[in-house]
Design a protein around this motif. Structure first.
Motif, short mmCIF file in Angstrom:
data_model
loop_
_atom_site.label_atom_id
_atom_site.label_comp_id
_atom_site.label_asym_id
_atom_site.label_seq_id
_atom_site.Cartn_x
_atom_site.Cartn_y
_atom_site.Cartn_z
N LEU A 217 4.64 -5.65 -6.02
CA LEU A 217 4.27 -7.04 -6.23
C LEU A 217 3.27 -7.51 -5.17
O LEU A 217 3.35 -7.06 -4.02
CB LEU A 217 5.51 -7.94 -6.17
CG LEU A 217 6.49 -7.82 -7.33
CD1 LEU A 217 7.76 -8.60 -7.02
CD2 LEU A 217 5.87 -8.34 -8.62
N PRO A 218 2.36 -8.40 -5.51
CA PRO A 218 1.47 -9.00 -4.51
C PRO A 218 2.23 -10.07 -3.72
O PRO A 218 1.90 -11.26 -3.73
CB PRO A 218 0.33 -9.59 -5.35
CG PRO A 218 0.99 -9.93 -6.65
CD PRO A 218 2.04 -8.88 -6.87
N LEU A 219 3.25 -9.62 -3.03
CA LEU A 219 4.17 -10.49 -2.29
C LEU A 219 4.43 -9.81 -0.95
O LEU A 219 5.05 -8.73 -0.91
CB LEU A 219 5.46 -10.67 -3.10
CG LEU A 219 6.62 -11.42 -2.45
CD1 LEU A 219 6.21 -12.84 -2.09
CD2 LEU A 219 7.83 -11.42 -3.38
N THR A 220 3.95 -10.40 0.14
CA THR A 220 4.01 -9.77 1.46
C THR A 220 4.69 -10.69 2.47
O THR A 220 4.03 -11.25 3.36
CB THR A 220 2.60 -9.40 1.94
OG1 THR A 220 1.75 -10.56 1.83
CG2 THR A 220 2.00 -8.27 1.11
N PRO A 221 5.99 -10.83 2.39
CA PRO A 221 6.70 -11.74 3.29
C PRO A 221 6.92 -11.14 4.68
O PRO A 221 6.85 -9.92 4.87
CB PRO A 221 8.04 -11.95 2.58
CG PRO A 221 8.25 -10.68 1.82
CD PRO A 221 6.88 -10.22 1.40
N SER A 222 7.17 -12.01 5.65
CA SER A 222 7.56 -11.54 6.98
C SER A 222 9.05 -11.21 6.97
O SER A 222 9.80 -11.65 6.10
CB SER A 222 7.27 -12.61 8.03
OG SER A 222 8.11 -13.75 7.83
#
Length: 524
Positions: A217-222
């Motif tokens: 997914l284009p989801l890059t959380p810390s």
């Protein structure tokens, strides 16, 4: 004692599974790479884990292993579930640092591939999944491909990974099964090693021909948004486990990886990895189902920190219940130096009372304290050896009047949380008292995720008014006996693991991902 995998009904097939004596290669290279930290060198692996052949299998079988818990669990589960011939090759692990040096990486690859016997029946790879080499972004996938090329297409390869792995398609296409942690803080390593061993038994017996589906997914959380007791990642992991159960044995494994943003690689992003027993379409459909739910929850993958000024005021407040602070900007468990002094210096200026602070990585200071002995008073110089390299820019030196109130050789066994039951060597350690602040000094860089860091000096956590730890999230499992969620504060401090993503000059992370791009779009 025989331990039966779930859903095995055919007695004859099961007996075949436990009486076959497969030859299984055991190897791995474990490193979580923070692109902004100093490079990982050979000495960094020698100081934590670098074991080969018999010494590797002996350590895995020990009662309190010093190596990765999932590796020990895999070995012990294979022992308990039937005959096998372990072929221990090499396991190397470093504490989180920057990219692994090219020469160290290539030397490992050459040794691991060369040592693989031609008659091997299966391979177990124990990795973290967020390793970067100086010349290879997807270092874990590179190794998996090398091993696959050596053993050929028919030899099963199973792989265990940390929940913070950066998954690549190359990794997924090179192995037969990927088994990732489900908890953060990580307290299920033993379970995942066991699961990988049972899965391998089933593959070897012909009960499964696994098929892996992977969706990025284009989801890059810390990392601070990736807790699993509450929050969006825990919710989607629970959903995946429920759906796996509902599919009645058609799915072997569901693993959801939150990514490690500081690796700064093109592979950054939340990954859903589903392994079906036989049917790729079933895996693909379930992966899509989980991915859709995860994407819907993307606004929840953002978390606010407690401001630095607020933290100082909270620490000064004597009319409240005890609390615990995370020095989130300097987490050695994510590549932090363990040497930033910003929070300590301000607490000293504020004359904070009843504080326990752990742990500062400063071998020279620990050595000096040991030479002076308990009861000595001296000028404690923090970071006297800082060379102000780019990865040390937050490690400001400072001096304070201190008293040595405890010394320890650093040989301990973890008691709670991620280090529970694991043998640790922290080098010479000292407990200093500065005003009414007790500060733990260690000689091996490690996050303070276990009460043993204080308890080895005879300290009682319950007596502290404020506990402060250099740890991002794993301390929660180690200190939950004393502190509920309402008592936990993640402080916005400086350091190489500051989760405020806007502060970092990422070069390789897909910046079209959320939350960098609030309008990021995705569809299956």
């Amino acid at each position: 004692k025989q331990i039966a995998p779930a859903r095995i009904n055919n007695k004859q097939v099961f007996m075949t599974m436990i009486t076959n004596r497969p030859k299984v290669a055991l190897l791995g290279l474990i490193l979580e790479s923070n692109r902004f930290a100093r490079p990982a060198q050979r000495e960094d692996f020698l100081s934590l884990t670098c074991l080969r052949a018999k010494s590797l299998i002996d350590e895995a079988n020990s009662s309190n292993p010093s190596l990765a818990i999932e590796f020990a669990s895999f070995v012990k589960t294979m022992n308990a579930s039937g005959e096998w011939e372990p072929c221990p090759i090499i396991l190397m692990a470093s504490r989180p640092l920057g990219p692994i040096r090219k020469d160290v990486f290539e030397a490992y690859c050459a040794e691991a591939v060369f040592a693989l016997p031609d008659d091997i029946d299966a391979v177990y790879l124990c990795h973290h999944g967020a390793m970067v080499a100086e010349h290879v972004d997807d270092a874990d996938g590179y190794i998996a491909r090398k091993i696959r090329k050596k053993v050929g297409p028919k030899v099963p390869i199973v792989m265990t990974l940390d929940l913070h792995a950066n998954i690549s398609d190359e990794m997924c296409s090179s192995v037969d099964l990927i088994c990732g942690y489900r908890t953060n803080p990580h307290v299920d390593q033993f379970d995942r090693g066991q699961e990988a061993a049972f899965a391998l038994r089933q593959i070897l017996s012909g009960l499964a021909t696994p098929k892996i589906a992977h969706i990025k997914l284009p989801l890059t959380p810390s990392s601070i948004t990736l807790l699993t007791a509450s929050g969006p990642l825990g919710q989607v992991i629970d959903f995946g486990q429920r759906r796996q159960a509902e599919l009645g044995g058609k799915i072997m494994n569901v693993s959801i990886f939150g990514n490690f943003i500081f690796s700064d690689v093109p592979q950054n992003g939340v990954s859903i990895v589903v392994t079906a027993r036989n049917d790729f379409n079933i895996a693909k459909n379930l992966a899509a189902e989980i991915a859709k739910l995860t994407w819907i929850k993307r606004p929840l993958f953002v978390r606010k920190l407690t401001s630095f000024d607020s933290a100082i005021k909270i620490a000064q407040d004597q009319n409240r219940e005890p609390v615990i602070f995370s020095d989130s900007g300097d987490n050695p468990g994510g590549g932090g130096t363990g040497r930033t002094t910003q929070l300590l210096t301000e607490l000293i200026k504020a004359d904070a009372k009843g504080v326990m602070y752990g742990s500062f990585f400063d071998p020279k200071l620990a050595e000096e304290a040991e030479s002076l002995a308990v009861g000595s008073r001296f000028k404690a110089v923090f970071n006297r050896e800082s060379n102000q390299q780019k990865w040390e820019k937050y490690d400001e030196p400072f001096t304070a009047d201190a008293e040595v109130i405890g010394l320890h050789d650093g040989e301990v066994i973890g008691r709670l949380g991620i280090f529970s039951g694991r043998k640790m060597s922290l080098g010479n350690c000292a407990l200093l008292k500065i005003g009414d602040i007790k500060v733990v000094i260690i000689s091996e860089r490690c996050q303070t995720a276990d009460p043993i860091f204080f308890e080895m000096f005879g300290q009682n956590i319950a007596s502290a008014h404020t506990v402060i730890v250099k740890s991002r999230g794993h301390f929660r499992a180690g200190f939950e006996v004393w502190f509920d969620e309402k008592d936990v504060y993640e402080i916005d401090t400086v350091g190489l693991t500051s989760p405020v993503l806007e502060r970092w000059n990422f070069q390789n992370v897909p910046l079209s991902s959320f939350p960098f791009d609030q309008n990021s779009a995705w569809s299956i």
